[in-house]
Structures are given as C-alpha cells and as structure tokens.
Motif scaffolding. Structure first.
Motif, PDB file in Angstrom:
ATOM      1  N   MET A   1     -38.429  13.434  -4.177  1.00 23.13           N
ATOM      2  CA  MET A   1     -36.960  13.393  -4.079  1.00 23.13           C
ATOM      3  C   MET A   1     -36.459  12.021  -4.512  1.00 23.13           C
ATOM      4  O   MET A   1     -37.050  10.999  -4.173  1.00 23.13           O
ATOM      5  CB  MET A   1     -36.512  13.672  -2.647  1.00 23.13           C
ATOM      6  N   GLN A   2     -35.378  12.042  -5.268  1.00 26.48           N
ATOM      7  CA  GLN A   2     -34.750  10.803  -5.701  1.00 26.48           C
ATOM      8  C   GLN A   2     -33.545  10.498  -4.804  1.00 26.48           C
ATOM      9  O   GLN A   2     -32.802  11.396  -4.408  1.00 26.48           O
ATOM     10  CB  GLN A   2     -34.292  10.903  -7.150  1.00 26.48           C
ATOM     11  N   LEU A   3     -33.388   9.198  -4.489  1.00 29.65           N
ATOM     12  CA  LEU A   3     -32.243   8.735  -3.705  1.00 29.65           C
ATOM     13  C   LEU A   3     -31.393   7.825  -4.571  1.00 29.65           C
ATOM     14  O   LEU A   3     -31.889   6.842  -5.141  1.00 29.65           O
ATOM     15  CB  LEU A   3     -32.718   7.974  -2.464  1.00 29.65           C
ATOM     16  N   HIS A   4     -30.100   8.143  -4.664  1.00 33.89           N
ATOM     17  CA  HIS A   4     -29.160   7.372  -5.481  1.00 33.89           C
ATOM     18  C   HIS A   4     -28.085   6.784  -4.564  1.00 33.89           C
ATOM     19  O   HIS A   4     -27.295   7.526  -3.969  1.00 33.89           O
ATOM     20  CB  HIS A   4     -28.513   8.265  -6.542  1.00 33.89           C
ATOM     21  N   ILE A   5     -28.067   5.460  -4.424  1.00 31.35           N
ATOM     22  CA  ILE A   5     -27.095   4.786  -3.566  1.00 31.35           C
ATOM     23  C   ILE A   5     -25.971   4.293  -4.470  1.00 31.35           C
ATOM     24  O   ILE A   5     -26.159   3.381  -5.283  1.00 31.35           O
ATOM     25  CB  ILE A   5     -27.727   3.610  -2.803  1.00 31.35           C
ATOM     26  N   ILE A   6     -24.800   4.898  -4.324  1.00 31.83           N
ATOM     27  CA  ILE A   6     -23.717   4.687  -5.289  1.00 31.83           C
ATOM     28  C   ILE A   6     -22.573   3.903  -4.648  1.00 31.83           C
ATOM     29  O   ILE A   6     -21.941   4.358  -3.688  1.00 31.83           O
ATOM     30  CB  ILE A   6     -23.194   6.034  -5.817  1.00 31.83           C
ATOM     31  N   GLY A   7     -22.319   2.704  -5.173  1.00 32.15           N
ATOM     32  CA  GLY A   7     -21.180   1.913  -4.724  1.00 32.15           C
ATOM     33  C   GLY A   7     -19.887   2.469  -5.293  1.00 32.15           C
ATOM     34  O   GLY A   7     -19.822   2.849  -6.467  1.00 32.15           O
ATOM     35  N   LEU A   8     -18.857   2.508  -4.443  1.00 30.89           N
ATOM     36  CA  LEU A   8     -17.582   3.115  -4.854  1.00 30.89           C
ATOM     37  C   LEU A   8     -16.518   2.086  -5.199  1.00 30.89           C
ATOM     38  O   LEU A   8     -15.435   2.445  -5.661  1.00 30.89           O
ATOM     39  CB  LEU A   8     -17.056   4.020  -3.731  1.00 30.89           C
ATOM     40  N   GLY A   9     -16.800   0.798  -4.948  1.00 29.71           N
ATOM     41  CA  GLY A   9     -15.781  -0.204  -5.220  1.00 29.71           C
ATOM     42  C   GLY A   9     -14.689  -0.184  -4.171  1.00 29.71           C
ATOM     43  O   GLY A   9     -14.848   0.355  -3.072  1.00 29.71           O
ATOM     44  N   CYS A  11     -11.093   1.045  -4.241  1.00 32.02           N
ATOM     45  CA  CYS A  11      -9.959   1.728  -4.850  1.00 32.02           C
ATOM     46  C   CYS A  11      -9.852   3.127  -4.253  1.00 32.02           C
ATOM     47  O   CYS A  11     -10.808   3.639  -3.662  1.00 32.02           O
ATOM     48  CB  CYS A  11     -10.089   1.798  -6.372  1.00 32.02           C
ATOM     49  N   GLN A  12      -8.691   3.734  -4.431  1.00 38.73           N
ATOM     50  CA  GLN A  12      -8.454   5.041  -3.831  1.00 38.73           C
ATOM     51  C   GLN A  12      -9.246   6.135  -4.531  1.00 38.73           C
ATOM     52  O   GLN A  12      -9.669   7.106  -3.908  1.00 38.73           O
ATOM     53  CB  GLN A  12      -6.955   5.356  -3.869  1.00 38.73           C
ATOM     54  N   THR A  13      -9.454   5.952  -5.823  1.00 42.67           N
ATOM     55  CA  THR A  13     -10.247   6.911  -6.591  1.00 42.67           C
ATOM     56  C   THR A  13     -11.433   6.178  -7.194  1.00 42.67           C
ATOM     57  O   THR A  13     -11.270   5.117  -7.798  1.00 42.67           O
ATOM     58  CB  THR A  13      -9.403   7.543  -7.719  1.00 42.67           C
ATOM     59  N   ALA A  14     -12.619   6.724  -7.014  1.00 44.01           N
ATOM     60  CA  ALA A  14     -13.825   6.051  -7.489  1.00 44.01           C
ATOM     61  C   ALA A  14     -13.779   5.830  -8.990  1.00 44.01           C
ATOM     62  O   ALA A  14     -13.385   6.713  -9.751  1.00 44.01           O
ATOM     63  CB  ALA A  14     -15.053   6.875  -7.119  1.00 44.01           C
ATOM     64  N   GLN A  15     -14.160   4.613  -9.385  1.00 41.93           N
ATOM     65  CA  GLN A  15     -14.260   4.282 -10.803  1.00 41.93           C
ATOM     66  C   GLN A  15     -15.723   3.933 -11.077  1.00 41.93           C
ATOM     67  O   GLN A  15     -16.152   2.787 -10.908  1.00 41.93           O
ATOM     68  CB  GLN A  15     -13.330   3.128 -11.153  1.00 41.93           C
ATOM     69  N   LEU A  16     -16.475   4.924 -11.508  1.00 41.27           N
ATOM     70  CA  LEU A  16     -17.916   4.773 -11.672  1.00 41.27           C
ATOM     71  C   LEU A  16     -18.289   4.664 -13.139  1.00 41.27           C
ATOM     72  O   LEU A  16     -17.626   5.237 -14.010  1.00 41.27           O
ATOM     73  CB  LEU A  16     -18.638   5.978 -11.056  1.00 41.27           C
ATOM     74  N   CYS A  21     -21.959   8.117 -12.556  1.00 34.93           N
ATOM     75  CA  CYS A  21     -21.382   9.467 -12.681  1.00 34.93           C
ATOM     76  C   CYS A  21     -22.473  10.511 -12.885  1.00 34.93           C
ATOM     77  O   CYS A  21     -22.427  11.602 -12.290  1.00 34.93           O
ATOM     78  CB  CYS A  21     -20.396   9.506 -13.852  1.00 34.93           C
ATOM     79  N   ALA A  22     -23.471  10.185 -13.703  1.00 38.79           N
ATOM     80  CA  ALA A  22     -24.561  11.125 -13.957  1.00 38.79           C
ATOM     81  C   ALA A  22     -25.376  11.356 -12.681  1.00 38.79           C
ATOM     82  O   ALA A  22     -25.780  12.489 -12.385  1.00 38.79           O
ATOM     83  CB  ALA A  22     -25.453  10.592 -15.075  1.00 38.79           C
ATOM     84  N   ALA A  23     -25.622  10.300 -11.916  1.00 39.57           N
ATOM     85  CA  ALA A  23     -26.377  10.438 -10.668  1.00 39.57           C
ATOM     86  C   ALA A  23     -25.612  11.297  -9.669  1.00 39.57           C
ATOM     87  O   ALA A  23     -26.196  12.141  -8.976  1.00 39.57           O
ATOM     88  CB  ALA A  23     -26.655   9.066 -10.072  1.00 39.57           C
ATOM     89  N   LEU A  24     -24.300  11.088  -9.598  1.00 41.33           N
ATOM     90  CA  LEU A  24     -23.474  11.865  -8.678  1.00 41.33           C
ATOM     91  C   LEU A  24     -23.433  13.334  -9.104  1.00 41.33           C
ATOM     92  O   LEU A  24     -23.600  14.245  -8.266  1.00 41.33           O
ATOM     93  CB  LEU A  24     -22.059  11.287  -8.636  1.00 41.33           C
TER      94      LEU A  24
END
Length: 461
Positions: A1-9, A11-16, A21-24
């Motif tokens: 299993m892969q774990l992807h820890i994604i920072g959202l910054g 802002c009200q809407t995520a800017q990735l 984006c591909a990981a999400l």
C-alpha cells in the motif's frame, strides 16, 4: 500500500501541483478532517471513498487494517506543509518501512507560518518558529528573549491573550503581538496589539491563527545565555542558597558534559535542579532525568521545571540511587552531584550502563567524597578504560563589610570527568587557572579503610 501525505496550503480551495493532484485522484481512500475534505471536495471523483481523520492512536491500526484488506493507495490530507510542524513527521516515524520501500510520499504546500511572514514582510531566516499546539504553555519560556521575532503556532491553551501575559511576566511588556487569522480565506484578518493591551482583551480569535511576537522590553526574568543566576532558582533556603550547584561550578559541569541533541542525561542527586534545569534549557532535544529523594528539594525542582519551561524534556525521578536507576532509559551522559552516602554503588552502576564514549561527571566538596572519586579514578587508570580529567574550582565572591569590598572564599569543588572506552588520560588541575602536563601515572591516594557518610552529605555538594 502506498501512503500519500498531501499538503493543502492555506486557502479555501486546494491549489495542488500536478503530482499531488495525481496522487489524490488515484487514491482508493482519502483521509482528512471535515474542513480538509471540504477543501478538496471539487477534486474528488464521484464515489471516491473518504474517511474522517481519527486520532493518531487509531490511525496506524486503521491504515494497517486497510492494507490487509487490499487497499492500494491512501491519501492523507494535511494542513499547510505536512513536514513543517505537521503530521508528516509522525508518518516518517511510524511508517519508516514504507519510506524505505518507497511507498511513503509527501507533497509540500505553503504553510501558515510562510503566509504570516509574507503578510508581514518577514524573512523566514530572521524569525524563530515555535509550536505550542498540543504542547505545554510553559515551553514558551525557553524562547522568550530580547529583540526576537517569534512565530507561534497555538491552540486553545496558548491564546494571544495568554501569550501576552507570558511576555509581560518575562519582562517584555513593550512587546508587539500580531495575530494572523484565517490566512488564505475571505475572512482573513491581521491585527497588531501591544502586550499590555492584549493581555486583558476580551477579543475572540479564529482557531485558525498564527501569533507573531516581537519581543521588546528589558527582560531579565528568563536566561539569555548559559549561567543562570543562583537567585533565579527556587531553593530550599534563602535566594541563591540551599541545595543548588552554584553558577560558576555549574558552568564547568555543563562544559564537561557537553550535552548534545538526543542525549539521555541523568542528574543523580539533583538537589533543587540547577544542573538539570540548565541542561534541559539549553539542550531542548536532550532528555534529562533528575534523580532526587528529598521531598522539599523535589518541590523546588518541579517549581524550577515550570519556571524555566523545561516541562517536556526534564523528568523528575523521585527516589534514591542506585535503586531507581534501573528503571530509567540507558544514559549517554551522567552527572553525580549527590549520592546520600551511596557513591561507590552509584559509580559502579552508572559505569556499567554507560556506552562506549559515554561521559560521567562527578563533583566533590568533602574529603570523603573526593577519596571515593580518586579511588574510582585509580580503577579507571588501572583498567585503561577511560579518558579522565579532573579540576578543582575555588571561587571568591565579592561582598561588603563595614563599607569595604572584600572577597569571601567558597569551599573548593573538585570535578572529575570520565569518558568511557578511551585509553588516553589527561589531568588538569585548576585553582587560579593553571594546566599541568599530562601525567603517566595516577596520583598516589591514601586509601580510607571504611568510608562513612559525611554529615549533611545528602545531595549536591
């Protein structure tokens, strides 16, 4: 299993970026708080599974269960930058095997600290960043110093008002505090206060805020440099006296120990905590254990632990050595300042537990204690299993008598340092400041047939 820890910054809407984006998009399961899931809601595919973030004690078993069920990829959402005071460090520690197998991935984003610094035109290299989120408020006392710019991550126990009160108590009543709320959201707000104004303010702040402190004022309550004045400590006697290793000797002990990041250090016979507190204060990544059995001194130790904000890395160990030592983590360095008549047993126990390169420092005022240490010194010379150093400090302090200056001598203190595993020996005798050449033979010592406990020799000499 892969774990992807994604920072959202921030802002009200995520800017990735494209990788995040591909990981999400490829995740079988997306885990985050309600606010975080709302932030990425427009990026999730219809029917993509989500899970509210559980507490960390439950998160690892949950992920292990998902891996056993065949889940191939999980995305965990993180506020700001996951590897800057975020959840990323927890994942690095708990899932090291995943990282080694290249199944743990991190995706950076702008943190609230970065955003606050940009709003205030502060260079990140010029500020001190500190997190009180989920940490004892008293830790702020380890960084409150003159003319500092502090960026503080907070929680409900470290509100701007409470931080202002801490500034005032530390002698920084002229400080400016800037509260940066809801950074990156439409309701973003940045407000500047002076400490006195904010300390009694009834203003309410958004939970998503960062507090910036510009310390101003004379200070003088908390230390700026090693060598805390004796009178600053709580003791079992009048100010600056009692069972406390005095500043001049304490500085020599700190120098001999050379505390380093991640060291485990024991202070045996800690008294009121002079050595233990300074070790903890200046070595925030060390773990210091202060062993003391006297109830009054333990109370003083706890008071000093709170006063100087070293509640996270200084642990009090009530009890007598060597009995209580077996329950402590193995030490890298040890200071013995008192032994309650059990010095021989304490020395042998500590020496057996120290690793190669471990450091033992011990002090003596009475001849009885000195004879014990000289005997131990002889043993180390005979076995050739230690690098040794010894020095004697005699301090005369200025005082006034009948309107005239005079210097009152304190009892000399003899210090011994043993570094385990080396066979070279250096002997230094200091009284004044003189250094003698290296000796090839240990000094002759008159052995005492039976060592008895010196009157009042129960703790720090």
């Amino acid at each position: 299993m892969q774990l992807h820890i994604i920072g959202l910054g921030v802002c009200q809407t995520a800017q990735l970026d494209s990788h995040a984006c591909a990981a999400l998009a490829g995740a079988d399961l997306v885990i985050g708080s309600e606010r975080q899931l709302e932030t990425v809601s427009e990026l999730l595919a219809s029917g993509q599974k989500t899970l509210l973030l559980p507490n960390l004690k439950e998160l690892k078993p949950e992920l292990e269960k998902r891996a056993n069920q065949g889940t191939a990829s999980v995305a965990i959402l993180a506020s700001g930058d996951p590897l800057f005071y975020g959840i990323g460090r927890w994942f690095s520690r708990q899932f090291d095997a995943y990282r080694t197998a290249q199944n743990l991935f991190f995706y950076p984003a702008v943190s609230s600290v970065q955003a606050a610094c940009h709003r205030l035109a502060l260079s990140l290299q010029d500020v001190t960043v500190f997190s009180l989120h989920g940490r004892p408020l008293e830790k702020i006392r380890t960084i409150l110093k003159r003319n500092k710019t502090l960026v503080i991550l907070t929680d409900k126990c470290s509100t701007p008002q409470i931080l202002a009160q801490e500034c005032i108590a530390a002698g920084f009543a002229e400080s400016q505090l800037i509260v940066c709320e809801s950074l990156g959201y439409p309701q973003e707000k940045v407000t500047r206060y002076n400490a006195v104004q904010l300390a009694t303010s009834e203003a309410e702040f958004d939970p998503l805020h960062v507090t910036v402190i510009e310390t101003r004022g004379p200070g003088g309550v908390l230390p700026e440099f090693p060598g805390i004045p004796d009178a600053s400590f709580v003791t079992d006697a009048e100010a600056g006296k009692g069972m406390l290793t005095k500043r001049e000797v304490r500085l020599a002990i700190l120098s001999l120990l050379q505390g380093a990041d991640h060291d485990v250090i024991w202070d045996v016979g800690a008294g009121c905590g002079g050595v233990a507190v300074e070790l903890s204060y200046w070595n925030k990544w060390s773990r210091v254990y202060a062993v003391e059995h006297h109830a009054d001194r333990l109370r003083c130790l706890e008071a000093n632990r709170q006063r100087f904000g070293v509640t996270s890395n200084l642990t009090l160990v009530p009890g007598r050595a060597p009995e209580v030592l077996k329950d402590l983590p193995p030490p890298d360095k040890v200071f013995i300042g008192g032994s309650d008549g059990e010095l021989a047993g304490v020395l042998q126990t500590v020496w057996s537990l120290l690793p190669a390169g471990g450091v033992l420092v011990a002090s003596a005022v009475t001849e009885t204690t000195k004879q014990h240490l000289l005997g131990f010194y002889d043993q180390r010379r005979e076995h050739q299993d230690a690098e040794t150093e010894t020095l004697q400090i005699a301090v005369n302090k200025g005082d006034v008598l009948a309107g005239q200056l005079l210097y009152r001598p304190a009892l000399p203190v003899t210090l011994f340092r043993f570094v385990k595993g080396s066979k070279s020996v250096e002997v230094i005798n200091i009284s004044g400041i003189t250094k003698e050449p290296e000796v090839t033979k240990a000094p002759e010592v008159t052995k005492v047939p039976e060592i008895t406990k010196a009157p009042g020799e129960t703790n720090n000499d």
